[in-house]
Write a protein that holds these residues in place. Structure first.
Motif, PDB file in Angstrom:
ATOM      1  N   ASN A 107      -2.508  18.684  -5.523  1.00 19.10           N
ATOM      2  CA  ASN A 107      -3.479  19.313  -4.618  1.00 19.10           C
ATOM      3  C   ASN A 107      -4.606  19.981  -5.400  1.00 19.10           C
ATOM      4  O   ASN A 107      -4.362  20.769  -6.323  1.00 19.10           O
ATOM      5  N   THR A 111      -9.685  13.449  -6.961  1.00 16.24           N
ATOM      6  CA  THR A 111     -10.933  13.172  -6.252  1.00 16.24           C
ATOM      7  C   THR A 111     -10.713  13.169  -4.744  1.00 16.24           C
ATOM      8  O   THR A 111      -9.579  13.053  -4.260  1.00 16.24           O
ATOM      9  N   ALA A 112     -11.800  13.247  -4.011  1.00 16.57           N
ATOM     10  CA  ALA A 112     -11.721  13.254  -2.548  1.00 16.57           C
ATOM     11  C   ALA A 112     -11.105  11.962  -2.026  1.00 16.57           C
ATOM     12  O   ALA A 112     -10.320  11.974  -1.069  1.00 16.57           O
ATOM     13  N   THR A 113     -11.436  10.843  -2.654  1.00 14.80           N
ATOM     14  CA  THR A 113     -10.883   9.555  -2.227  1.00 14.80           C
ATOM     15  C   THR A 113      -9.370   9.525  -2.406  1.00 14.80           C
ATOM     16  O   THR A 113      -8.629   9.105  -1.509  1.00 14.80           O
ATOM     17  N   ALA A 115      -7.452  12.094  -2.581  1.00 14.01           N
ATOM     18  CA  ALA A 115      -6.867  13.119  -1.712  1.00 14.01           C
ATOM     19  C   ALA A 115      -6.628  12.587  -0.300  1.00 14.01           C
ATOM     20  O   ALA A 115      -5.662  12.984   0.366  1.00 14.01           O
ATOM     21  N   ILE A 116      -7.492  11.688   0.157  1.00 14.43           N
ATOM     22  CA  ILE A 116      -7.308  11.084   1.483  1.00 14.43           C
ATOM     23  C   ILE A 116      -6.011  10.283   1.521  1.00 14.43           C
ATOM     24  O   ILE A 116      -5.222  10.377   2.469  1.00 14.43           O
ATOM     25  N   GLU A 117      -5.763   9.497   0.480  1.00 22.15           N
ATOM     26  CA  GLU A 117      -4.531   8.711   0.409  1.00 22.15           C
ATOM     27  C   GLU A 117      -3.312   9.619   0.335  1.00 22.15           C
ATOM     28  O   GLU A 117      -2.295   9.376   0.989  1.00 22.15           O
ATOM     29  N   SER A 119      -3.003  12.597   1.521  1.00 21.82           N
ATOM     30  CA  SER A 119      -2.784  13.200   2.847  1.00 21.82           C
ATOM     31  C   SER A 119      -2.030  12.248   3.768  1.00 21.82           C
ATOM     32  O   SER A 119      -1.148  12.664   4.528  1.00 21.82           O
ATOM     33  N   LYS A 120      -2.362  10.966   3.698  1.00 20.47           N
ATOM     34  CA  LYS A 120      -1.654   9.970   4.509  1.00 20.47           C
ATOM     35  C   LYS A 120      -0.181   9.891   4.115  1.00 20.47           C
ATOM     36  O   LYS A 120       0.705   9.796   4.965  1.00 20.47           O
ATOM     37  N   SER A 147      -2.376   1.058  -2.161  1.00 22.15           N
ATOM     38  CA  SER A 147      -2.903   2.353  -2.596  1.00 22.15           C
ATOM     39  C   SER A 147      -1.827   3.427  -2.693  1.00 22.15           C
ATOM     40  O   SER A 147      -2.014   4.450  -3.354  1.00 22.15           O
TER      41      SER A 147
END
Length: 306
Positions: A107, A111-113, A115-117, A119-120, A147
């Motif tokens: 956490n 990177t933001a990209t 971090a999206i994965e 979160s999923k 991913s």
């Protein structure tokens, strides 16, 4: 009065003439790999350095998580391998907690990209995560798993490596088949030629799952065992002066019998080479050897190919 302890002959001979078949993982394997990934990322001038940097963060998380969890090896496998054989293993009961802890550990560090994965993946139920891990273990992943795979692999590596750290050399007897890891049955990602003490010049294959190493004669193909059609290939740094330093130690052992190759890393050229990390930073060598007609043998858990 001074006393003298008489050691068994076998122990004396083992100390004087013994070349260990198996080497345990380093206690700080993931921390050391994180440092290596960071070094390799800094030397890489392409956008690939972003992925190498991400993997450095993943490895830091692996080391922290392994230290926090009780991953006791309750018993040795009764099958062909010492630890549960990865390809045929059930998902370890510790997986979900280790997996979730790695996702928490990164956490704010990725990177933001990415971090999206993450979160999923945090939203997966225990059953969903277990099913995903089973597909990774059995090498039956689907396109939509791509991913997520590095995060699952990271958790599985922590568990199997923690188990391997609890073994001694006596637990892992020499095997005739040296094309797979004697501990978990995984194909080696590559090998290293050591430079330390009595093991100077010896080649050890490296397991990408449990991080064990085992000895294989340098004259033999690590894939088919043939000893007559091996050759070493590397990219000449003199003719390509802009090459990253990683290529100084990275070589490819190709075999004309089975038309495969694996990478070998000479620690006398790159002292801190890591077969998992350096593999991902020397993909130019794969291109050269592939164009010569050889197929890559063994996989890297962090090299996700379409």
């Amino acid at each position: 009065m001074k006393t003298t302890t008489i050691k068994p002959v076998e122990e004396i001979q083992k100390g004087l003439f013994h070349t260990p078949f198996w080497l345990a993982p380093e206690q700080e394997i993931f921390a050391e790999r994180a440092v290596r990934f960071k070094e390799l990322a800094q030397a890489d001038k392409s956008e690939w350095n972003l992925y190498l940097t991400l993997l450095s963060t993943v490895c830091e998380a692996q080391q922290a998580v392994m230290a926090r969890h009780d991953l006791t090896l309750n018993q040795l496998s009764e099958g062909a391998t010492v630890l549960p054989e990865a390809l045929n293993s059930d998902v370890p009961s510790e997986f979900y907690d280790v997996f979730g802890d790695i996702l928490k550990e990164v956490n704010g560090k990725i990177t933001a990209t990415a971090a999206i994965e993450v979160s999923k993946l945090k939203a997966l139920s225990q059953e969903q995560a277990k099913a995903l891990a089973k597909r990774v273990l059995t090498q039956t992943t689907e396109d939509q798993d791509r991913s997520a795979e590095i995060w699952v692999q990271a958790a599985l590596q922590v568990i199997w490596t923690a188990w391997a750290l609890q073994l001694t050399e006596d637990h892992v007897p020499p095997t005739e088949d040296r094309t797979i890891c004697p501990c978990c049955g995984t194909e080696p990602v590559g090998s290293v030629v050591l430079i330390k003490g009595d093991l100077n010049g010896f080649r050890y294959m490296h397991c990408p799952l449990c991080n064990s190493r085992w000895n294989v004669l340098r004259a033999k193909c690590p894939t088919c065992g043939d000893a007559g059609n091996m050759r070493i290939q590397h990219i000449d740094e003199k003719s390509t002066p802009e090459l990253a330093p990683v290529y100084q130690g990275a070589h490819a052992e190709s075999c004309k019998s089975c038309h495969s190759y694996r990478k070998l890393y000479r620690l006398d050229k790159q002292q801190y080479a890591d077969p998992v990390a350096d593999d991902l930073a020397s993909l130019g060598l794969d291109i050269v050897v592939g164009e010569a007609g050889f197929d890559r043998a063994g996989g890297n858990p962090f090299l996700l190919l379409d």
